[in-house]
Design a protein around this motif. Structure first.
Motif, PDB file in Angstrom:
ATOM      1  N   VAL A  75     -20.601  -5.287  36.846  1.00  0.00           N
ATOM      2  CA  VAL A  75     -19.602  -4.816  35.946  1.00  0.00           C
ATOM      3  C   VAL A  75     -19.819  -5.248  34.747  1.00  0.00           C
ATOM      4  CG1 VAL A  75     -17.794  -5.437  37.956  1.00  0.00           C
ATOM      5  CG2 VAL A  75     -18.559  -7.101  36.288  1.00  0.00           C
ATOM      6  N   PHE A  76     -18.842  -4.669  33.708  1.00  0.00           N
ATOM      7  CA  PHE A  76     -19.242  -4.835  32.245  1.00  0.00           C
ATOM      8  C   PHE A  76     -19.157  -6.251  31.854  1.00  0.00           C
ATOM      9  CE2 PHE A  76     -17.539  -0.227  32.431  1.00  0.00           C
ATOM     10  CZ  PHE A  76     -18.924   0.376  31.941  1.00  0.00           C
ATOM     11  N   ASN A  77     -17.976  -6.958  32.152  1.00  0.00           N
ATOM     12  CA  ASN A  77     -17.736  -8.270  31.507  1.00  0.00           C
ATOM     13  C   ASN A  77     -17.150  -9.295  32.544  1.00  0.00           C
ATOM     14  OD1 ASN A  77     -14.878  -7.555  31.753  1.00  0.00           O
ATOM     15  ND2 ASN A  77     -14.937  -6.720  29.806  1.00  0.00           N
ATOM     16  N   GLY A  78     -17.174 -10.509  32.081  1.00  0.00           N
ATOM     17  CA  GLY A  78     -16.544 -11.691  32.879  1.00  0.00           C
ATOM     18  C   GLY A  78     -14.859 -11.353  33.241  1.00  0.00           C
ATOM     19  N   THR A  79     -14.217 -10.970  32.533  1.00  0.00           N
ATOM     20  CA  THR A  79     -12.688 -10.801  32.611  1.00  0.00           C
ATOM     21  C   THR A  79     -12.750  -9.893  33.809  1.00  0.00           C
ATOM     22  OG1 THR A  79     -12.272 -11.438  30.689  1.00  0.00           O
ATOM     23  CG2 THR A  79     -10.581 -10.250  31.889  1.00  0.00           C
ATOM     24  N   GLY A  80     -13.530  -8.800  33.722  1.00  0.00           N
ATOM     25  CA  GLY A  80     -13.651  -7.817  34.844  1.00  0.00           C
ATOM     26  C   GLY A  80     -13.971  -8.196  36.158  1.00  0.00           C
ATOM     27  N   ALA A  81     -15.030  -9.088  36.089  1.00  0.00           N
ATOM     28  CA  ALA A  81     -15.587  -9.503  37.206  1.00  0.00           C
ATOM     29  C   ALA A  81     -14.781 -10.448  38.159  1.00  0.00           C
ATOM     30  CB  ALA A  81     -16.805 -10.437  36.951  1.00  0.00           C
ATOM     31  N   ASN A  82     -14.120 -11.159  37.133  1.00  0.00           N
ATOM     32  CA  ASN A  82     -12.864 -12.069  37.618  1.00  0.00           C
ATOM     33  C   ASN A  82     -11.878 -11.111  38.373  1.00  0.00           C
ATOM     34  OD1 ASN A  82     -14.000 -14.628  36.995  1.00  0.00           O
ATOM     35  ND2 ASN A  82     -13.237 -14.851  35.250  1.00  0.00           N
ATOM     36  N   LEU A  86     -10.700 -11.128  42.228  1.00  0.00           N
ATOM     37  CA  LEU A  86      -9.670 -11.932  43.045  1.00  0.00           C
ATOM     38  C   LEU A  86      -8.341 -10.829  43.386  1.00  0.00           C
ATOM     39  CD1 LEU A  86      -8.983 -14.415  39.766  1.00  0.00           C
ATOM     40  CD2 LEU A  86      -9.809 -14.867  42.200  1.00  0.00           C
ATOM     41  N   GLN A  87      -8.630  -9.445  42.938  1.00  0.00           N
ATOM     42  CA  GLN A  87      -7.641  -8.469  43.582  1.00  0.00           C
ATOM     43  C   GLN A  87      -8.405  -8.326  44.970  1.00  0.00           C
ATOM     44  OE1 GLN A  87      -6.501  -4.973  41.517  1.00  0.00           O
ATOM     45  NE2 GLN A  87      -8.333  -5.683  40.105  1.00  0.00           N
ATOM     46  N   ALA A  88      -9.584  -8.301  45.228  1.00  0.00           N
ATOM     47  CA  ALA A  88     -10.331  -7.926  46.373  1.00  0.00           C
ATOM     48  C   ALA A  88      -9.932  -8.978  47.352  1.00  0.00           C
ATOM     49  CB  ALA A  88     -11.766  -7.762  46.132  1.00  0.00           C
ATOM     50  N   MET A  89      -9.778 -10.143  46.910  1.00  0.00           N
ATOM     51  CA  MET A  89      -9.329 -11.404  47.903  1.00  0.00           C
ATOM     52  C   MET A  89      -8.173 -11.824  48.269  1.00  0.00           C
ATOM     53  SD  MET A  89     -12.258 -14.249  46.018  1.00  0.00           S
ATOM     54  CE  MET A  89     -12.364 -15.177  47.062  1.00  0.00           C
ATOM     55  N   THR A  90      -7.140 -11.146  47.577  1.00  0.00           N
ATOM     56  CA  THR A  90      -5.758 -11.281  47.754  1.00  0.00           C
ATOM     57  C   THR A  90      -4.936 -10.055  48.115  1.00  0.00           C
ATOM     58  OG1 THR A  90      -5.515 -10.747  45.347  1.00  0.00           O
ATOM     59  CG2 THR A  90      -5.488 -13.197  45.981  1.00  0.00           C
ATOM     60  N   ASP A  91      -3.826 -10.418  48.940  1.00  0.00           N
ATOM     61  CA  ASP A  91      -2.936  -9.382  49.437  1.00  0.00           C
ATOM     62  C   ASP A  91      -1.966  -9.406  48.315  1.00  0.00           C
ATOM     63  OD1 ASP A  91      -3.478  -8.805  51.996  1.00  0.00           O
ATOM     64  OD2 ASP A  91      -2.969 -11.053  52.507  1.00  0.00           O
ATOM     65  N   ARG A  92      -1.204  -8.242  48.266  1.00  0.00           N
ATOM     66  CA  ARG A  92      -0.177  -7.838  47.211  1.00  0.00           C
ATOM     67  C   ARG A  92       0.737  -9.178  46.847  1.00  0.00           C
ATOM     68  NH1 ARG A  92       1.679  -4.532  43.713  1.00  0.00           N
ATOM     69  NH2 ARG A  92       3.855  -3.544  43.871  1.00  0.00           N
ATOM     70  N   TRP A  93       0.885  -9.882  47.743  1.00  0.00           N
ATOM     71  CA  TRP A  93       1.829 -11.168  47.831  1.00  0.00           C
ATOM     72  C   TRP A  93       1.299 -12.370  47.399  1.00  0.00           C
ATOM     73  CZ3 TRP A  93       1.145  -7.778  51.997  1.00  0.00           C
ATOM     74  CH2 TRP A  93       0.404  -8.266  52.827  1.00  0.00           C
ATOM     75  N   ARG A 114      -1.658  -8.874  34.599  1.00  0.00           N
ATOM     76  CA  ARG A 114      -1.228  -7.560  34.242  1.00  0.00           C
ATOM     77  C   ARG A 114      -1.890  -6.448  34.873  1.00  0.00           C
ATOM     78  NH1 ARG A 114       2.565  -7.976  29.555  1.00  0.00           N
ATOM     79  NH2 ARG A 114       2.296  -5.903  29.476  1.00  0.00           N
ATOM     80  N   VAL A 115      -3.192  -6.560  34.919  1.00  0.00           N
ATOM     81  CA  VAL A 115      -4.177  -5.565  35.550  1.00  0.00           C
ATOM     82  C   VAL A 115      -4.394  -6.028  37.035  1.00  0.00           C
ATOM     83  CG1 VAL A 115      -6.679  -4.843  35.379  1.00  0.00           C
ATOM     84  CG2 VAL A 115      -5.351  -5.330  33.188  1.00  0.00           C
ATOM     85  N   GLY A 116      -4.751  -7.135  37.240  1.00  0.00           N
ATOM     86  CA  GLY A 116      -4.877  -7.670  38.855  1.00  0.00           C
ATOM     87  C   GLY A 116      -3.433  -7.687  39.696  1.00  0.00           C
ATOM     88  N   GLY A 117      -2.301  -7.703  38.969  1.00  0.00           N
ATOM     89  CA  GLY A 117      -0.987  -7.978  39.564  1.00  0.00           C
ATOM     90  C   GLY A 117      -1.067  -9.390  40.411  1.00  0.00           C
ATOM     91  N   LEU A 118      -1.871 -10.364  39.901  1.00  0.00           N
ATOM     92  CA  LEU A 118      -1.993 -11.393  40.495  1.00  0.00           C
ATOM     93  C   LEU A 118      -1.146 -12.588  40.049  1.00  0.00           C
ATOM     94  CD1 LEU A 118      -5.691 -11.488  40.199  1.00  0.00           C
ATOM     95  CD2 LEU A 118      -4.602 -11.583  42.653  1.00  0.00           C
ATOM     96  N   LYS A 119      -0.563 -13.531  40.801  1.00  0.00           N
ATOM     97  CA  LYS A 119       0.079 -14.625  40.475  1.00  0.00           C
ATOM     98  C   LYS A 119      -0.539 -15.684  40.237  1.00  0.00           C
ATOM     99  CE  LYS A 119       3.863 -17.594  40.154  1.00  0.00           C
ATOM    100  NZ  LYS A 119       4.208 -17.612  38.755  1.00  0.00           N
ATOM    101  N   LEU A 120      -1.103 -16.605  39.117  1.00  0.00           N
ATOM    102  CA  LEU A 120      -1.708 -17.758  39.044  1.00  0.00           C
ATOM    103  C   LEU A 120      -0.825 -18.985  39.258  1.00  0.00           C
ATOM    104  CD1 LEU A 120      -3.948 -16.710  35.724  1.00  0.00           C
ATOM    105  CD2 LEU A 120      -4.528 -16.319  38.545  1.00  0.00           C
TER     106      LEU A 120
END
Ligand SMILES: Cc1ncc(COP(=O)(O)O)c(C=O)c1O
Length: 359
Positions: A75-82, A86-93, A114-120
């Motif tokens: 990938v291009f950058n570290g933010t993108g890798a993360n 993380l999107q690939a590892m989680t369900d929408r909820w 905002r891009v990944g739709g993830l709750k931290l």
């Protein structure tokens, strides 16, 4: 007709290549061996979007570091890798448990949300490290439809505070997370510095101890740009391929990302660069410890030194060397070393610090 791939020799230089500071390992340029590798990958045509010979070879190089099940997605950058990992590892909820100081929480402009739709779900830590006990502050409520479901624990190695988890500490986190049905992601933007610090192969504190997915960092270790998602446990992800494109992280001319990572990892460049940066941080810490009135804040285990000193001294010093405040109100600063930091740079900085403290 002139060969369009020939390098122009009349290009103008717009900066002084002798000026280096302690602001960030991202301020450094590119290691000459990586530039040479890019030139080698140039010329001719190669299949775009990752079906090129360099990406294929990188896959094999990654196997030599992480074993035959590892799958690499440059990938291009570290933010993108993360964000992709993380999107690939989680369900929408789903939700991701991480340290409050994690890059994904404080330095990615809200991209995971905002891009990944993830709750931290964040946890304060004294030294940037999570532990099973700290994870438990957020690891609950899997059946509660009112709460985002903790599905991933994300740790950073080495941490944003320059500390390094031992393999046993990561194993304890993985065992704990897996015991609760969660997966483990490791943000390895500085994974080479961690391996150099621990003096072990990278797999010793990743797949060997249970890490499922890794954001592999090349940029801070001498690449121009270029990171990768490395899937260590194929059962931990879904649709990596599609999510990388969807997240704008699929390079068309991927050979130029892959060849940089290959140049780092096929031999020992990754380790040489990291060992050097870490050694410079040790030299800096030693010099700083001898200066009265300056306090080192965290164990110096990789390529960062965190210190507390009078605010006005930092401001004067910043006019001579670039570096950032970490917590301006407290007077905390961060000094980073990189693969091209020299002993002379460190000694000149320590001398300048002494002079400014004495004023
Ligand atoms: C811990 C950590 N993760 C990830 C990154 C990658 O960030 P970027 O998107 O700037 O490449 C960084 C860069 O500062 C970092 O320190």
């Amino acid at each position: 007709m002139a060969d369009p791939t020939t390098v122009r020799t009349d290009a103008r230089r717009h900066h002084d290549p002798q000026v280096r500071g302690f602001a960030s390992d991202n301020y450094a340029g590119t290691h000459p061996e990586i530039l040479a590798a890019i030139a080698l990958a140039n010329g001719g045509h190669q299949i775009a979007y990752g079906e090129d010979d360099y990406t294929e070879h990188l896959q094999r190089v990654m196997h030599s570091h992480f074993g035959p099940t590892a799958e690499v997605f440059p990938v291009f950058n570290g933010t993108g890798a993360n964000v992709v990992s993380l999107q690939a590892m989680t369900d929408r909820w789903g939700a991701v448990i991480c340290a409050e100081s994690a890059h994904i929480n404080v330095d990615e402009g809200g991209a995971p949300e905002r891009v990944g739709g993830l709750k931290l779900l964040t946890v304060p830590t004294p030294d940037g490290k999570l532990t099973p006990e700290l994870i438990d502050r957020q690891a609950y409520g899997w059946d509660d439809e009112h709460r985002a479901m903790p599905q991933v624990v994300s740790i950073t190695q080495n941490t944003e505070l320059g500390t390094v988890y031992t393999p046993d500490e990561i194993r304890a986190i993985c065992d704990h997370a897996h015991g609760h049905g969660m997966k483990v992601h490791l943000d390895g933007a500085r994974i080479a510095n961690a391996a150099a610090s621990l003096d072990v192969p990278m797999r010793t504190f990743t797949n060997t101890v249970g890490v499922d997915v890794l954001s592999f960092g090349g940029t801070k270790n001498g690449a121009i740009f270029g990171e990768a998602v490395v899937v260590l446990n194929p059962d931990a992800v879904r649709a990596m391929k599609h999510l990388r494109k969807l997240s704008m992280q699929l390079a068309s001319k991927m050979r130029f990302v892959s060849v940089q990572l290959e140049a780092l990892l096929a031999g020992d460049l990754w380790l040489r660069n990291a060992r050097h940066a870490n050694a410079m941080a040790q030299r800096l810490a030693e010099g700083v410890r001898a200066v009265d009135g300056v306090e080192i804040l965290h164990p110096v285990q990789a390529n960062a030194v965190f210190a507390r000193l009078p605010h006005e001294v930092s401001e004067r010093l910043q006019k001579r060397f670039r570096f950032y405040f970490w917590d301006e109100a407290a007077g905390d600063v961060r000094w980073m070393c990189s693969f091209d930091t020299t002993e002379d740079d460190v000694d000149a900085f320590v001398l300048a610090l002494k002079e400014e403290m004495a004023k």
